[in-house]
Write a protein that holds these residues in place. Structure first.
Motif, mmCIF file in Angstrom:
data_model
loop_
_atom_site.group_PDB
_atom_site.id
_atom_site.type_symbol
_atom_site.label_atom_id
_atom_site.label_comp_id
_atom_site.label_asym_id
_atom_site.label_seq_id
_atom_site.Cartn_x
_atom_site.Cartn_y
_atom_site.Cartn_z
ATOM 1 N N ALA A 26 18.674 116.824 67.214
ATOM 2 C CA ALA A 26 19.520 115.908 66.441
ATOM 3 C C ALA A 26 20.891 116.521 66.183
ATOM 4 N N ARG A 27 20.930 117.800 65.850
ATOM 5 C CA ARG A 27 22.213 118.461 65.613
ATOM 6 C C ARG A 27 23.065 118.515 66.870
ATOM 7 N N SER A 28 22.433 118.704 68.021
ATOM 8 C CA SER A 28 23.189 118.786 69.270
ATOM 9 C C SER A 28 23.781 117.441 69.660
ATOM 10 N N GLN A 29 23.234 116.354 69.131
ATOM 11 C CA GLN A 29 23.741 115.030 69.454
ATOM 12 C C GLN A 29 24.836 114.557 68.507
ATOM 13 N N LEU A 30 25.118 115.325 67.472
ATOM 14 C CA LEU A 30 26.194 114.954 66.559
ATOM 15 C C LEU A 30 27.537 115.084 67.279
ATOM 16 N N PRO A 31 28.447 114.173 67.002
ATOM 17 C CA PRO A 31 29.760 114.265 67.649
ATOM 18 C C PRO A 31 30.507 115.514 67.211
ATOM 19 N N GLN A 32 31.345 116.025 68.103
ATOM 20 C CA GLN A 32 32.129 117.222 67.816
ATOM 21 C C GLN A 32 33.552 117.004 68.313
ATOM 22 N N GLY A 33 34.471 117.770 67.782
ATOM 23 C CA GLY A 33 35.864 117.688 68.223
ATOM 24 C C GLY A 33 36.661 116.697 67.403
ATOM 25 N N ASP A 34 37.757 116.235 67.991
ATOM 26 C CA ASP A 34 38.637 115.291 67.304
ATOM 27 C C ASP A 34 38.072 113.883 67.362
ATOM 28 N N SER A 35 38.224 113.151 66.274
ATOM 29 C CA SER A 35 37.794 111.760 66.229
ATOM 30 C C SER A 35 38.821 110.888 66.945
ATOM 31 N N LEU A 36 38.344 109.787 67.486
ATOM 32 C CA LEU A 36 39.236 108.825 68.118
ATOM 33 C C LEU A 36 39.754 107.835 67.076
ATOM 34 N N ALA A 37 40.952 107.329 67.277
ATOM 35 C CA ALA A 37 41.505 106.326 66.376
ATOM 36 C C ALA A 37 40.966 104.940 66.717
ATOM 37 N N PHE A 38 40.563 104.742 67.988
ATOM 38 C CA PHE A 38 40.059 103.452 68.437
ATOM 39 C C PHE A 38 38.717 103.658 69.143
ATOM 40 N N ASP A 43 37.464 99.043 71.541
ATOM 41 C CA ASP A 43 38.880 99.316 71.288
ATOM 42 C C ASP A 43 39.351 98.860 69.904
ATOM 43 N N GLU A 44 38.398 98.646 68.983
ATOM 44 C CA GLU A 44 38.747 98.321 67.590
ATOM 45 C C GLU A 44 39.132 99.607 66.866
ATOM 46 N N PRO A 45 40.015 99.523 65.872
ATOM 47 C CA PRO A 45 40.375 100.733 65.125
ATOM 48 C C PRO A 45 39.185 101.294 64.339
ATOM 49 N N ILE A 46 39.066 102.608 64.329
ATOM 50 C CA ILE A 46 38.033 103.284 63.549
ATOM 51 C C ILE A 46 38.671 103.675 62.216
ATOM 52 N N PRO A 47 38.088 103.242 61.086
ATOM 53 C CA PRO A 47 38.692 103.535 59.779
ATOM 54 C C PRO A 47 38.864 105.044 59.549
ATOM 55 N N GLU A 48 39.933 105.386 58.861
ATOM 56 C CA GLU A 48 40.242 106.790 58.571
ATOM 57 C C GLU A 48 39.110 107.471 57.815
ATOM 58 N N ALA A 49 38.505 106.755 56.875
ATOM 59 C CA ALA A 49 37.408 107.346 56.090
ATOM 60 C C ALA A 49 36.238 107.727 57.002
ATOM 61 N N ARG A 50 35.944 106.909 57.993
ATOM 62 C CA ARG A 50 34.861 107.227 58.939
ATOM 63 C C ARG A 50 35.236 108.435 59.782
ATOM 64 N N ARG A 51 36.472 108.502 60.218
ATOM 65 C CA ARG A 51 36.919 109.635 61.038
ATOM 66 C C ARG A 51 36.866 110.944 60.267
ATOM 67 N N GLN A 52 37.134 110.896 58.976
ATOM 68 C CA GLN A 52 37.070 112.112 58.162
ATOM 69 C C GLN A 52 35.629 112.496 57.838
ATOM 70 N N ALA A 53 34.787 111.485 57.635
ATOM 71 C CA ALA A 53 33.391 111.756 57.280
ATOM 72 C C ALA A 53 32.599 112.297 58.466
ATOM 73 N N LEU A 54 32.934 111.844 59.675
ATOM 74 C CA LEU A 54 32.216 112.248 60.891
ATOM 75 C C LEU A 54 33.188 112.809 61.918
ATOM 76 N N ARG A 58 33.394 108.629 67.918
ATOM 77 C CA ARG A 58 34.001 107.973 69.067
ATOM 78 C C ARG A 58 33.763 106.463 69.076
ATOM 79 N N LEU A 59 32.888 105.983 68.182
ATOM 80 C CA LEU A 59 32.549 104.562 68.148
ATOM 81 C C LEU A 59 32.775 103.985 66.754
ATOM 82 N N CYS A 60 33.126 102.694 66.709
ATOM 83 C CA CYS A 60 33.219 102.008 65.417
ATOM 84 C C CYS A 60 31.803 101.802 64.878
ATOM 85 N N ILE A 61 31.704 101.338 63.651
ATOM 86 C CA ILE A 61 30.397 101.175 63.015
ATOM 87 C C ILE A 61 29.536 100.170 63.773
ATOM 88 N N THR A 62 30.116 99.058 64.220
ATOM 89 C CA THR A 62 29.360 98.031 64.931
ATOM 90 C C THR A 62 28.785 98.573 66.236
#
Length: 87
Positions: A26-38, A43-54, A58-62
């Protein structure tokens, strides 16, 4: 507890190893690196709060919810019953 030919504590060690492997997977599957803005998918914008929390998101909530639901169906049987081994 009677364990047959297994040494004392072997069953618990096997359980602990299984849990440890699952946690590492499970830990190895967590995203790493810089978050994407979209989102990579829609191609929907990813909220800033989500990008900071995770970090590394790379994906929006939906789209992440859809990906999680499709991945949930790919589990395996650990029951070890004779019937499950014959399938």
């Amino acid at each position: 507890m009677a364990t047959g030919w297994a040494r004392e504590g072997a069953v618990q060690e096997q359980i602990d190893d299984t849990v440890d492997e699952a946690v590492q997977r499970a830990r190895s599957q967590l995203p790493q690196g810089d978050s994407l803005a979209f989102c990579e998918e829609c191609d929907e914008p990813i909220p800033e709060a989500r990008r900071q929390a995770l970090p590394g998101v790379r994906l929006c909530i939906t789209c992440q919810s859809a990906a999680d639901q499709s991945a949930a169906g790919s589990t395996f049987n650990r029951r070890g019953s004779k019937d499950s081994q014959l399938r």
